[in-house]
Design an enzyme around this catalytic site. Sequence first.
Site, PDB file in Angstrom:
ATOM      1  N   LYS A   1       7.439   7.841  -8.794  1.00 31.42           N
ATOM      2  CA  LYS A   1       5.831   8.407  -9.074  1.00 31.42           C
ATOM      3  C   LYS A   1       5.644   8.365 -10.307  1.00 31.42           C
ATOM      4  O   LYS A   1       4.294   8.566 -10.763  1.00 31.42           O
ATOM      5  CB  LYS A   1       5.795   9.777  -8.229  1.00 31.42           C
ATOM      6  CG  LYS A   1       6.151   9.700  -6.705  1.00 31.42           C
ATOM      7  CD  LYS A   1       5.103   8.927  -6.003  1.00 31.42           C
ATOM      8  CE  LYS A   1       5.255   8.963  -4.397  1.00 31.42           C
ATOM      9  NZ  LYS A   1       3.999   8.002  -3.799  1.00 31.42           N
TER      10      LYS A   1
ATOM     11  N   TYR B   1      12.774   9.222  -6.286  1.00 24.48           N
ATOM     12  CA  TYR B   1      11.295   9.321  -5.778  1.00 24.48           C
ATOM     13  C   TYR B   1      10.586   9.753  -7.069  1.00 24.48           C
ATOM     14  O   TYR B   1       9.488   9.406  -7.220  1.00 24.48           O
ATOM     15  CB  TYR B   1      11.224  10.574  -4.763  1.00 24.48           C
ATOM     16  CG  TYR B   1      10.042  10.869  -4.177  1.00 24.48           C
ATOM     17  CD1 TYR B   1       9.308  10.065  -3.189  1.00 24.48           C
ATOM     18  CD2 TYR B   1       9.116  11.960  -4.766  1.00 24.48           C
ATOM     19  CE1 TYR B   1       7.929  10.619  -2.528  1.00 24.48           C
ATOM     20  CE2 TYR B   1       7.735  12.455  -4.301  1.00 24.48           C
ATOM     21  CZ  TYR B   1       7.491  11.656  -3.455  1.00 24.48           C
ATOM     22  OH  TYR B   1       6.120  11.780  -2.782  1.00 24.48           O
TER      23      TYR B   1
ATOM     24  N   ALA C   1      -1.294   3.417   6.343  1.00 25.29           N
ATOM     25  CA  ALA C   1      -2.457   3.961   7.079  1.00 25.29           C
ATOM     26  C   ALA C   1      -1.927   4.734   8.375  1.00 25.29           C
ATOM     27  O   ALA C   1      -2.878   5.316   8.815  1.00 25.29           O
ATOM     28  CB  ALA C   1      -3.123   2.704   7.430  1.00 25.29           C
TER      29      ALA C   1
ATOM     30  N   VAL D   1       5.671  -3.291   2.641  1.00 21.46           N
ATOM     31  CA  VAL D   1       4.643  -3.373   1.208  1.00 21.46           C
ATOM     32  C   VAL D   1       5.804  -3.319  -0.128  1.00 21.46           C
ATOM     33  O   VAL D   1       5.516  -3.789  -1.188  1.00 21.46           O
ATOM     34  CB  VAL D   1       3.927  -1.777   1.004  1.00 21.46           C
ATOM     35  CG1 VAL D   1       2.832  -1.897   2.063  1.00 21.46           C
ATOM     36  CG2 VAL D   1       4.744  -0.671   0.869  1.00 21.46           C
TER      37      VAL D   1
HETATM   38  P1  NAD Z   1       4.178   9.885   5.928  1.00 18.64           P
HETATM   39  O1  NAD Z   1       5.635   9.659   5.918  1.00 18.64           O
HETATM   40  O2  NAD Z   1       3.368  10.704   6.721  1.00 18.64           O
HETATM   41  O3  NAD Z   1       3.493   8.394   5.826  1.00 18.64           O
HETATM   42  C1  NAD Z   1       4.172   7.418   4.905  1.00 18.64           C
HETATM   43  C2  NAD Z   1       3.446   6.195   5.549  1.00 18.64           C
HETATM   44  O4  NAD Z   1       4.057   4.960   4.821  1.00 18.64           O
HETATM   45  C3  NAD Z   1       4.237   5.925   6.898  1.00 18.64           C
HETATM   46  O5  NAD Z   1       3.117   5.676   7.941  1.00 18.64           O
HETATM   47  C4  NAD Z   1       5.124   4.777   6.921  1.00 18.64           C
HETATM   48  O6  NAD Z   1       5.347   4.042   7.888  1.00 18.64           O
HETATM   49  C5  NAD Z   1       4.587   4.028   5.686  1.00 18.64           C
HETATM   50  N1  NAD Z   1       5.592   3.109   5.086  1.00 18.64           N
HETATM   51  C6  NAD Z   1       6.680   3.707   4.636  1.00 18.64           C
HETATM   52  N2  NAD Z   1       7.439   2.553   4.034  1.00 18.64           N
HETATM   53  C7  NAD Z   1       6.777   1.398   4.194  1.00 18.64           C
HETATM   54  C8  NAD Z   1       6.855   0.057   4.014  1.00 18.64           C
HETATM   55  N3  NAD Z   1       8.000  -0.353   3.274  1.00 18.64           N
HETATM   56  N4  NAD Z   1       5.814  -0.765   4.211  1.00 18.64           N
HETATM   57  C9  NAD Z   1       4.601  -0.088   4.830  1.00 18.64           C
HETATM   58  N5  NAD Z   1       4.594   0.979   5.009  1.00 18.64           N
HETATM   59  C10 NAD Z   1       5.614   1.754   4.933  1.00 18.64           C
HETATM   60  O7  NAD Z   1       4.190  10.552   4.532  1.00 18.64           O
HETATM   61  P2  NAD Z   1       2.774  11.076   3.825  1.00 18.64           P
HETATM   62  O8  NAD Z   1       3.048  12.671   3.654  1.00 18.64           O
HETATM   63  O9  NAD Z   1       1.263  10.833   4.284  1.00 18.64           O
HETATM   64  O10 NAD Z   1       2.666  10.454   2.392  1.00 18.64           O
HETATM   65  C11 NAD Z   1       1.932   9.432   1.819  1.00 18.64           C
HETATM   66  C12 NAD Z   1       1.988   9.270   0.303  1.00 18.64           C
HETATM   67  O11 NAD Z   1       1.728  10.408  -0.429  1.00 18.64           O
HETATM   68  C13 NAD Z   1       3.479   8.912  -0.146  1.00 18.64           C
HETATM   69  O12 NAD Z   1       3.384   7.912  -0.872  1.00 18.64           O
HETATM   70  C14 NAD Z   1       3.840  10.309  -0.455  1.00 18.64           C
HETATM   71  O13 NAD Z   1       4.948   9.881  -1.464  1.00 18.64           O
HETATM   72  C15 NAD Z   1       2.796  10.884  -1.319  1.00 18.64           C
HETATM   73  N6  NAD Z   1       2.912  12.356  -1.431  1.00 18.64           N
HETATM   74  C16 NAD Z   1       2.922  13.042  -0.247  1.00 18.64           C
HETATM   75  C17 NAD Z   1       3.162  14.438  -0.306  1.00 18.64           C
HETATM   76  C18 NAD Z   1       3.511  15.345   0.682  1.00 18.64           C
HETATM   77  O14 NAD Z   1       3.808  16.557   0.444  1.00 18.64           O
HETATM   78  N7  NAD Z   1       3.277  15.077   1.979  1.00 18.64           N
HETATM   79  C19 NAD Z   1       3.074  15.059  -1.743  1.00 18.64           C
HETATM   80  C20 NAD Z   1       2.895  14.212  -2.953  1.00 18.64           C
HETATM   81  C21 NAD Z   1       2.918  12.847  -2.723  1.00 18.64           C
END
Ligand code: NAD
Length: 251
Positions: A161, A157, A18, A65
């Site tokens: 996914k 990764y 979040a 998590v």
């Molecule tokens: P982000 O790094 O900004 O946010 C990820 C969040 O997950 C962070 O706040 C982090 O503290 C939290 N987190 C990480 N490990 C954790 C753990 N063990 N327990 C609890 N919380 C944990 O990244 P984002 O870009 O907001 O990505 C969110 C989701 O979207 C991810 O699953 C990512 O794989 C997916 N995603 C992102 C993109 C992109 O381009 N940004 C593309 C495809 C998918």
Amino acid sequence: MELSNDNLVDKVALVTGACGGIGRAICERLAADNVRIALVDLDSQELKRAASMLDTDTFAAALDVGDSDDVSRGYDRIREEFGDVDILVNCAGILSNNKLLETAPNEWRKVMAVNLDSALYWSQAVVPSMKKNHFGRIINISSFAWKAGGLTAGTAYTASKGGMVSLTFSIALEFADAGITVNGIAPCYVMTPMISEQLSKEQREAILDLLPVKRFCMPEEVAHTVRFLASPLSGFITGEIIDMNGGLQFD
Ligand code: NAD
């Protein structure tokens, strides 16, 4: 449960990750519809800050998590102190860009634990009450990497996914007759720190060149899709993975 409206007022959403770029946008979008939100992330101070910025009732749970005991303890607190979860958004994730030969066993395990195991643990936690209430929405944030093989993303990764997509299908089928829908979103290149900090300037330029829409995805756009899938009116959509790839692949 009234299925013919789009009302989410006073529903409870649990959003993992979040405090991240996409997670924050999801919380803001749901809060705009007066959804009550349980925020889950690693750092309690960050969580408090994120929660305080939302104009809705919130509960913050700092935990890992990828740790099943943490999830189970955290979920018990959320349920006792905040209520049954109606909408679960599995958004926490970590990126690893290492390809096959550079992927160490501990890296593989860590990425799988955070990105994939977590979605299993949280789904196991929330499904019993969703079943009882005959309403539930599970939304898994996968990635375009799952079917593209990971253009820049690494092996662990990409596999995590892909696993999330199969998990989505499996749970969707099992609980389709229980009022629970389980869907995924497969974005690519969303403008969050995952892109702005973990990719080089050259990598970002190359990606923009490749993307037909010639821009990065915005976190608010992913949040909009989450809101759509969370609606009671989206109850006929289950086992679907919504692509958000700016035209990189049509199917
Ligand atoms: P982000 O790094 O900004 O946010 C990820 C969040 O997950 C962070 O706040 C982090 O503290 C939290 N987190 C990480 N490990 C954790 C753990 N063990 N327990 C609890 N919380 C944990 O990244 P984002 O870009 O907001 O990505 C969110 C989701 O979207 C991810 O699953 C990512 O794989 C997916 N995603 C992102 C993109 C992109 O381009 N940004 C593309 C495809 C998918």
